[in-house]
Design an enzyme around this catalytic site. Structure first.
Site: not given
Ligand code: AMP
Length: 216
Positions: A14, A89, A128, A162, A173
């Site tokens: 994404k 989400r 990554r 990360r 996740r």
């Molecule tokens: P991402 O970079 O999108 O993989 O997000 C990293 C982390 O941020 C996730 O594992 C969640 O802990 C938190 N997070 C990001 N976006 C959301 C969302 N829309 N709802 C809830 N938690 C989120």
């Protein structure tokens, strides 16, 4: 102007595809993950509150992420359209986004699911890393920089991994994705807004498939 959601499990591509759309079409990427990481780096109270939740791979509360998105959307429209990346989400977030878009008089044009195989995801995520300067995305095996440790795009040398790109956090996740987020595939399908793209294809082929959805 086109507003889209990119939907898919962690590692589906994404963020990578969103960055390409930003460069090629002048769209605006709204990544709640990036916003939360920024809040942590700048040491805000909210950033401190979500740190442990994020590192473990759990979702942060709907109120926090809806608040972040609301703040961005009510600060003027993006000429090239918005890409929602990693948001919504949960069904509650999806409803909140629908209400927000209606409030600012913007359509949600497409929800694009990047479909991928779970085993491939593990391999993608665990290797990554990104350039700390420009955000370009790399991978130990699939896409290393030409010169080890140096960003192809900007020449930066501060590479970042990360904290939640570990096997253990990834399991949490993935669970969160299948439990809380995957129902959105059915939700948007039923609304007639869903398009599905093969997220395991070559990066350029995925971009081409996305372009096809955006241009029809
Ligand atoms: P991402 O970079 O999108 O993989 O997000 C990293 C982390 O941020 C996730 O594992 C969640 O802990 C938190 N997070 C990001 N976006 C959301 C969302 N829309 N709802 C809830 N938690 C989120």
């Amino acid at each position: 102007m086109t507003n889209i959601i990119l939907l898919g499990p962690p590692g589906a591509g994404k963020g990578t595809q969103a960055k390409r759309l930003v460069e090629e079409r002048g769209m605006v990427q709204l990544s709640t993950g990036d916003m939360l990481r920024e809040a942590r780096t700048s040491g805000t109270e909210m950033g401190r509150k979500v740190a442990a939740v994020m590192d473990a791979g759990h979702l942060v509360t709907d109120d926090i992420v809806v608040g972040l998105i609301e703040e961005k959307l009510t600060h003027g429209a993006a000429a090239g359209g918005y890409i929602f990346d990693g948001f919504p989400r949960t069904l509650k977030q999806a409803d909140a986004l629908g209400a927000l878009m209606a409030r600012i008089g913007q359509p949600l044009d497409a929800v694009i699911e990047l479909r991928v195989d779970d085993e491939a995801l593990k391999q993608r995520i665990v290797g990554r890393f990104t350039c700390g300067n420009c955000g370009a995305v790399y991978h130990d095996m699939n896409h290393p920089p030409k010169v080890s440790g140096t960003c192809d795009a900007c020449g930066g040398t501060a590479m970042k991994r990360r904290a939640d790109d570990t096997e253990e956090a990834l399991r949490t996740r993935m669970l969160a994705y299948y439990r809380d987020t995957s129902p959105l595939v059915g939700y948007y399908y039923a609304k007639g807004q869903l398009a599905t793209v093969d997220g395991l294809a070559e990066m350029d082929a995925v971009s081409a498939a996305l372009a096809k959805v955006l241009d029809t």
